[in-house]
Design a protein around this motif. Structure first.
Motif, PDB file in Angstrom:
ATOM      1  N   LYS A 293       0.795  -1.221   0.000  1.00 24.70           N
ATOM      2  CA  LYS A 293       0.000   0.000   0.000  1.00 24.70           C
ATOM      3  C   LYS A 293       0.832   1.278   0.000  1.00 24.70           C
ATOM      4  N   LEU A 294       2.142   1.135   0.014  1.00 21.50           N
ATOM      5  CA  LEU A 294       3.037   2.285  -0.021  1.00 21.50           C
ATOM      6  C   LEU A 294       4.096   2.074  -1.091  1.00 21.50           C
ATOM      7  N   ILE A 295       4.661   3.151  -1.584  1.00 23.11           N
ATOM      8  CA  ILE A 295       5.802   3.053  -2.500  1.00 23.11           C
ATOM      9  C   ILE A 295       7.042   2.981  -1.621  1.00 23.11           C
ATOM     10  N   TYR A 296       7.530   1.763  -1.424  1.00 19.22           N
ATOM     11  CA  TYR A 296       8.524   1.513  -0.385  1.00 19.22           C
ATOM     12  C   TYR A 296       9.806   2.309  -0.584  1.00 19.22           C
ATOM     13  N   SER A 297      10.219   2.488  -1.833  1.00 23.49           N
ATOM     14  CA  SER A 297      11.469   3.206  -2.092  1.00 23.49           C
ATOM     15  C   SER A 297      11.423   4.642  -1.583  1.00 23.49           C
ATOM     16  N   GLN A 298      10.223   5.192  -1.443  1.00 20.52           N
ATOM     17  CA  GLN A 298      10.084   6.570  -0.992  1.00 20.52           C
ATOM     18  C   GLN A 298       9.984   6.708   0.520  1.00 20.52           C
ATOM     19  N   ILE A 299       9.747   5.610   1.215  1.00 26.53           N
ATOM     20  CA  ILE A 299       9.588   5.682   2.680  1.00 26.53           C
ATOM     21  C   ILE A 299      10.586   4.798   3.422  1.00 26.53           C
ATOM     22  N   SER A 300      11.467   4.122   2.699  1.00 25.49           N
ATOM     23  CA  SER A 300      12.385   3.180   3.349  1.00 25.49           C
ATOM     24  C   SER A 300      13.349   3.860   4.307  1.00 25.49           C
ATOM     25  N   LYS A 301      13.611   5.166   4.118  1.00 27.02           N
ATOM     26  CA  LYS A 301      14.574   5.870   4.971  1.00 27.02           C
ATOM     27  C   LYS A 301      14.036   6.167   6.359  1.00 27.02           C
ATOM     28  N   TYR A 302      12.723   6.081   6.541  1.00 27.25           N
ATOM     29  CA  TYR A 302      12.144   6.374   7.843  1.00 27.25           C
ATOM     30  C   TYR A 302      12.160   5.128   8.738  1.00 27.25           C
ATOM     31  N   LYS A 303      12.191   5.348  10.027  1.00 21.12           N
ATOM     32  CA  LYS A 303      12.154   4.217  10.948  1.00 21.12           C
ATOM     33  C   LYS A 303      10.819   3.483  10.817  1.00 21.12           C
ATOM     34  N   LYS A 304      10.879   2.191  11.044  1.00 23.53           N
ATOM     35  CA  LYS A 304       9.700   1.367  10.847  1.00 23.53           C
ATOM     36  C   LYS A 304       9.362   0.585  12.103  1.00 23.53           C
TER      37      LYS A 304
ATOM     38  N   SER B 271       8.337  -8.902   5.031  1.00 19.85           N
ATOM     39  CA  SER B 271       8.351  -7.876   3.985  1.00 19.85           C
ATOM     40  C   SER B 271       9.341  -6.772   4.322  1.00 19.85           C
ATOM     41  N   VAL B 272       9.428  -6.454   5.606  1.00 16.80           N
ATOM     42  CA  VAL B 272      10.334  -5.410   6.085  1.00 16.80           C
ATOM     43  C   VAL B 272      11.378  -6.062   6.985  1.00 16.80           C
ATOM     44  N   THR B 273      12.640  -5.916   6.657  1.00 13.92           N
ATOM     45  CA  THR B 273      13.694  -6.577   7.428  1.00 13.92           C
ATOM     46  C   THR B 273      14.463  -5.625   8.332  1.00 13.92           C
ATOM     47  N   SER B 274      14.249  -4.325   8.171  1.00 12.15           N
ATOM     48  CA  SER B 274      14.919  -3.348   9.022  1.00 12.15           C
ATOM     49  C   SER B 274      13.862  -2.561   9.775  1.00 12.15           C
ATOM     50  N   TYR B 275      13.817  -2.726  11.081  1.00 11.14           N
ATOM     51  CA  TYR B 275      12.787  -2.054  11.858  1.00 11.14           C
ATOM     52  C   TYR B 275      13.280  -1.845  13.285  1.00 11.14           C
ATOM     53  N   VAL B 276      12.741  -0.818  13.929  1.00  7.16           N
ATOM     54  CA  VAL B 276      13.128  -0.519  15.311  1.00  7.16           C
ATOM     55  C   VAL B 276      12.179  -1.163  16.312  1.00  7.16           C
ATOM     56  N   GLY B 277      10.967  -1.506  15.864  1.00  2.00           N
ATOM     57  CA  GLY B 277       9.999  -2.135  16.739  1.00  2.00           C
ATOM     58  C   GLY B 277       9.206  -3.197  16.010  1.00  2.00           C
ATOM     59  N   TRP B 278       8.944  -4.315  16.694  1.00  2.61           N
ATOM     60  CA  TRP B 278       8.128  -5.388  16.134  1.00  2.61           C
ATOM     61  C   TRP B 278       6.943  -5.619  17.083  1.00  2.61           C
ATOM     62  N   GLN B 279       5.758  -5.201  16.651  1.00  2.53           N
ATOM     63  CA  GLN B 279       4.543  -5.469  17.428  1.00  2.53           C
ATOM     64  C   GLN B 279       4.150  -6.910  17.138  1.00  2.53           C
ATOM     65  N   HIS B 280       4.454  -7.785  18.082  1.00  2.00           N
ATOM     66  CA  HIS B 280       4.328  -9.216  17.827  1.00  2.00           C
ATOM     67  C   HIS B 280       3.010  -9.812  18.303  1.00  2.00           C
ATOM     68  N   THR B 281       2.209  -9.038  19.045  1.00  2.00           N
ATOM     69  CA  THR B 281       0.918  -9.555  19.482  1.00  2.00           C
ATOM     70  C   THR B 281      -0.044  -8.416  19.803  1.00  2.00           C
ATOM     71  N   SER B 282      -1.323  -8.681  19.572  1.00  2.15           N
ATOM     72  CA  SER B 282      -2.373  -7.760  20.015  1.00  2.15           C
ATOM     73  C   SER B 282      -3.141  -8.371  21.183  1.00  2.15           C
ATOM     74  N   ASN B 283      -2.657  -9.493  21.673  1.00  4.89           N
ATOM     75  CA  ASN B 283      -3.308 -10.215  22.774  1.00  4.89           C
ATOM     76  C   ASN B 283      -2.374 -10.379  23.964  1.00  4.89           C
ATOM     77  N   GLY B 284      -1.568  -9.363  24.209  1.00  5.98           N
ATOM     78  CA  GLY B 284      -0.632  -9.439  25.316  1.00  5.98           C
ATOM     79  C   GLY B 284      -1.237  -8.980  26.628  1.00  5.98           C
ATOM     80  N   TYR B 285      -0.637  -9.417  27.692  1.00  4.84           N
ATOM     81  CA  TYR B 285      -1.058  -8.997  29.026  1.00  4.84           C
ATOM     82  C   TYR B 285       0.150  -8.447  29.781  1.00  4.84           C
ATOM     83  N   VAL B 286      -0.036  -7.300  30.412  1.00  2.00           N
ATOM     84  CA  VAL B 286       1.011  -6.710  31.235  1.00  2.00           C
ATOM     85  C   VAL B 286       0.399  -6.297  32.569  1.00  2.00           C
ATOM     86  N   ASP B 287       1.230  -6.238  33.576  1.00  2.00           N
ATOM     87  CA  ASP B 287       0.761  -5.831  34.898  1.00  2.00           C
ATOM     88  C   ASP B 287       0.174  -4.430  34.838  1.00  2.00           C
ATOM     89  N   GLY B 288      -0.948  -4.251  35.516  1.00  2.00           N
ATOM     90  CA  GLY B 288      -1.581  -2.941  35.579  1.00  2.00           C
ATOM     91  C   GLY B 288      -2.648  -2.712  34.543  1.00  2.00           C
TER      92      GLY B 288
END
Length: 266
Positions: free
Chosen positions: A147-158, A169-186
């Motif tokens: 949905k994006l033209i990757y060559s134009q946005i690849s320089k930004y953090k992902k 699809s993306v191999t360089s990233y600063v964060g990986w959201q690995h679940t939407s079903n996580g539980y944390v204290d609080g």
């Protein structure tokens, strides 16, 4: 530096015990606002001020993302200026992210051409950069290239969402959201949880590195003196993993040579 645990929150994620949360996460990223999916009106997330207050009071590093439905570059710039104005009295610890996705209700930006969606993202990120902040994009793994033209946005953090497996699809990233079903204290409800791979620092600026290699330096680990292969483990594997990250592979520095490392070096 070890991988951090980061949780993102919006009005849909109430917190019942901020002190407990502060002991279970390394950072938080709040939805600061969004553009309406049908009206196109920019609105602040009604929980943002409270989230920012309690995170600050409990010494939890935090940052923000903005949910976009911008349909062109001008609207992307408008969204960025709105975010910058809303943040003028705050001290943040993450890049400012723009969230681009379909969303639950679809909306005005769902069926626009990729060139228009990309122009909106670039308009946002370049405006944030010009103000002296670091910036990045949040999206599903496949969205970055479908949905994006990757060559134009690849320089930004992902910051990449991928729940069934590590992003491909993306191999360089600063964060990986690995679940939407996580539980944390609080938190009484499930939350989105991400692995974070770069240092969490106050007021990240455009002088920061724009790839995930800043999370760990190779000087921390010994250069391998053996042949590494699948199943190998140890600090010399961490050396390899940090080298891979410096070359924009988003692997975890955990000291275990697995399938991801094998594919990267093959």
């Amino acid at each position: 530096m070890s991988t951090s645990t980061v949780v993102d929150l919006s009005v849909y994620n109430p917190i019942s015990d901020w002190k407990a949360l502060s002991k279970d996460v390394n950072g938080l990223i709040f939805r600061i606002g969004y553009r309406g999916s049908s009206t196109g009106k920019i609105m602040m997330d009604s929980s943002f001020a409270m989230h920012a207050k309690y995170a600050t009071n409990n010494n939890i590093p935090w940052g923000v993302y903005f949910f976009t439905t911008a349909i062109n570059g001008a609207e992307g710039v408008e969204e960025a200026k709105w975010v910058l104005s809303a943040l003028k009295n705050y001290n943040i610890h993450f890049p400012i992210f723009i969230d681009t996705e379909k969303g639950k209700d679809g909306g005005r930006s769902v069926n626009i051409p990729n060139v228009s969606r990309t122009a909106a993202i670039v308009g946002f990120c370049e405006t944030i950069k010009a103000a002296g902040y670091d910036t990045g994009i949040y999206a599903y793994d496949s969205w970055f290239k479908s949905k994006l033209i990757y060559s134009q946005i690849s320089k930004y953090k992902k910051w990449v969402a991928s729940y069934s497996k590590q992003p491909v699809s993306v191999t360089s990233y600063v964060g990986w959201q690995h679940t939407s079903n996580g539980y944390v204290d609080g938190s009484p409800k499930r939350v989105d949880v991400s692995y974070w791979y770069e240092p969490i620092v106050a007021n990240p600026s455009t002088s920061s590195s724009n790839n995930s290699s800043s999370a760990t330096t190779t000087t921390s680990y010994p250069v391998p003196t053996r042949t590494l292969k699948k199943g190998s483990s140890g600090d010399d594997v961490k050396w390899l993993q940090t080298k891979l990250r410096e070359n924009k592979y988003g692997c975890t520095v955990n000291g275990i040579f697995g399938d991801y490392e094998y594919k990267a070096v093959s």
